[in-house]
Design a protein around this motif. Sequence first.
Motif, mmCIF file in Angstrom:
data_model
loop_
_atom_site.group_PDB
_atom_site.id
_atom_site.type_symbol
_atom_site.label_atom_id
_atom_site.label_comp_id
_atom_site.label_asym_id
_atom_site.label_seq_id
_atom_site.Cartn_x
_atom_site.Cartn_y
_atom_site.Cartn_z
ATOM 1 N N GLU A 24 0.883 -1.238 -0.053
ATOM 2 C CA GLU A 24 0.009 -0.207 0.190
ATOM 3 C C GLU A 24 0.837 1.177 0.055
ATOM 4 O OE1 GLU A 24 -3.206 -0.442 -0.851
ATOM 5 O OE2 GLU A 24 -3.005 -2.373 -0.432
ATOM 6 N N HIS A 48 -2.054 0.839 -10.910
ATOM 7 C CA HIS A 48 -2.045 0.182 -9.816
ATOM 8 C C HIS A 48 -2.429 -1.098 -9.886
ATOM 9 C CE1 HIS A 48 -1.726 3.735 -6.682
ATOM 10 N NE2 HIS A 48 -1.196 3.894 -7.705
ATOM 11 N N ARG A 52 0.260 -3.876 -8.703
ATOM 12 C CA ARG A 52 0.187 -4.578 -7.669
ATOM 13 C C ARG A 52 0.627 -6.233 -7.751
ATOM 14 N NH1 ARG A 52 -3.035 -3.978 -2.790
ATOM 15 N NH2 ARG A 52 -3.811 -2.054 -3.817
#
Length: 129
Positions: A24, A48, A52
């Motif tokens: 995060e 993202h 990720r």
Amino acid sequence: MIHDPSPLAVVQAQLDAYNARDIEALLATYAADAQQHVLHGERLAHGHAEMRPRFLARFAEPDLHARLLSRTVMGGVVVDLELITRNFPEGLGTLEMLCVYEVAQGRIQRASFAQGEKRLLAAPPSAPP
């Protein structure tokens, strides 16, 4: 949250989050629509959602660590030379990575990477029987 939006602080926060395996905090250093590329080549990830799983796959390696060897900052561009320790299928090793980060509005907008030669580390001597 990054308190200092300078390109230097943003890239350092990214490196710290990478080494802490904090997905995060790491993604927070990147713009939501940031792009990652091979230097002068193919796109590795866009946004993202694509970044990720790439980072999480690396974070699964128990010996993963990036050591900063040098850093150059020119305006919104930060260029890091890092020595990355990785768990390769063939064993523990290192590779140099040149990372070019383009930072604007307190976030990495684009990152380009050039990977050096993979070097396997010598296995530690086994314990006597």
